[in-house]
Scaffold this motif. Sequence first.
Motif, PDB file in Angstrom:
ATOM      1  N   GLU A  66      65.501  29.765  35.772  1.00 34.86           N
ATOM      2  CA  GLU A  66      66.794  29.085  35.655  1.00 34.86           C
ATOM      3  C   GLU A  66      66.736  27.942  34.652  1.00 34.86           C
ATOM      4  N   THR A  73      67.534  24.019  46.544  1.00 38.34           N
ATOM      5  CA  THR A  73      66.886  23.983  45.236  1.00 38.34           C
ATOM      6  C   THR A  73      66.586  22.543  44.856  1.00 38.34           C
ATOM      7  N   ARG A 118      73.264  22.513  36.264  1.00 36.15           N
ATOM      8  CA  ARG A 118      72.812  23.882  36.527  1.00 36.15           C
ATOM      9  C   ARG A 118      73.779  24.843  35.845  1.00 36.15           C
ATOM     10  N   LEU A 177      74.790  30.452  29.425  1.00 32.98           N
ATOM     11  CA  LEU A 177      73.342  30.339  29.523  1.00 32.98           C
ATOM     12  C   LEU A 177      72.809  29.916  28.170  1.00 32.98           C
ATOM     13  N   GLN A 186      70.345  38.177  37.591  1.00 32.12           N
ATOM     14  CA  GLN A 186      70.535  37.558  38.909  1.00 32.12           C
ATOM     15  C   GLN A 186      69.305  37.939  39.729  1.00 32.12           C
ATOM     16  N   PRO A 202      64.230  33.757  43.164  1.00 29.66           N
ATOM     17  CA  PRO A 202      64.334  33.313  41.775  1.00 29.66           C
ATOM     18  C   PRO A 202      63.060  33.615  40.990  1.00 29.66           C
ATOM     19  N   ASN A 250      70.285  33.371  37.116  1.00 32.24           N
ATOM     20  CA  ASN A 250      69.248  32.341  37.216  1.00 32.24           C
ATOM     21  C   ASN A 250      67.957  32.726  36.484  1.00 32.24           C
ATOM     22  N   GLY A 298      74.944  29.095  34.771  1.00 25.51           N
ATOM     23  CA  GLY A 298      74.883  30.508  35.126  1.00 25.51           C
ATOM     24  C   GLY A 298      75.681  30.918  36.337  1.00 25.51           C
ATOM     25  N   HIS A 321      75.133  34.352  40.384  1.00 30.20           N
ATOM     26  CA  HIS A 321      74.364  33.292  39.731  1.00 30.20           C
ATOM     27  C   HIS A 321      73.297  33.902  38.826  1.00 30.20           C
TER      28      HIS A 321
END
Lengths: 141, 252
Positions: free
Chosen positions: B174, A80, B180, B192, B73, B77, B126, B182, B124
Amino acid sequence: MAPVILQSPRAVHAHGVVAGYAKRTGIEITAGYDTGRPMSGGRVSVFAPDNPATPWLTATLDENGRFRFVPDPAVQGTWTVQVRQEGHGAMIHIPTGDFAIEEQQTGPASFGLLQRIVAAACVVWGSIGTALYFSRRKKAG
Amino acid sequence: MRKRLICSLAVFAALSFCLFLVIGEVQAGTLKFYANGEELIAEGFLAPKLTKDGWTLTFTHAFVALSDITAYQTDPPYDAQSEKPISAKKKVALDGVHVVDLAMGAEDDPPVFVGEVANAPAGHYNAISWKMARSKTGPLAGYSMFLVGTAEKDGKTVSFQIRTAEESTYRCGEFVGDERKGFLTRGGEADLEMTLHFDHVFGRADKAPDDPLNLEAVGFAPFADSGKIHEIKLRGMHIGHAGEGHCAVEWH
């Protein structure tokens, strides 16, 4: 197709310094605004799949909003890249397949819901079958 | 007797295995949701970050009503640029309409707690979506946003009240920010954020007049008459974000 980054065209020797080159497959990131303006000087954070919460690499975009890096080919999964500037940002997700890395994934197997249901059905069927087998044997005896 | 024992053991083994599978699916943690008006609400539009037309703003209240709050999730993504619905492997919803006052966020820690979901599957998260919805009760009854505060420019001070009844749904990928967010582990906690950028409403004097943000923002001048409550049309101003990440918006 990922670009090939040539770090140096040939080996150079000068005053005891030894330099060489390595041919690697890398990733080039280009970031800009929807107006077409490049994100010059924007911040870049690269996250490896095996530690996605901590930056593997941080850097700055060049004047054209570009940045190149060579991922660790031993780390499989989705890499990422986050780019940010002045309150605007974006995430880019790059599967290892896009690096043309061909090693097989060696992590532990993860079972999906369908696999779990099939496994449960097999165990239930096997348990009932075992019970019926012994039950029948006793009757026959 | 032996038959009964074998049958009981077989049924017990089968049920135990099924229970193991169910528990394996759950692997729960706590997912917390925050709303954030950032420093422009918690501190205000202070120099050099004045409104695009040069007003200083400070907020007594910045009420927003949030509903249909859902974390996802997603794999691959979710890309908000696609403006498609979010497709997820797992999702968690925070039920109800939640009215929060973004001005209550601390200057050094602006996010305001909205709610939490216990027993959220690990993984996760996202992507997130939420609706700015009209509240049925409380200080925001009939409206989805209500801003109250004071504005100053060239020695003139005015009180303002700005509200809207518009409803919109934001779908975001995300969170983009200093960290980062979540990542929820079994038995752990993750958070979040629903981020609202009010410079998309009032503009920014420290950005160029032809900056896209200033071109879409209305500034403060239309609300400088302190004698009444002003209605604002938010359509066309993208205030919903996930940190610095843009979101797809659907107007209702």
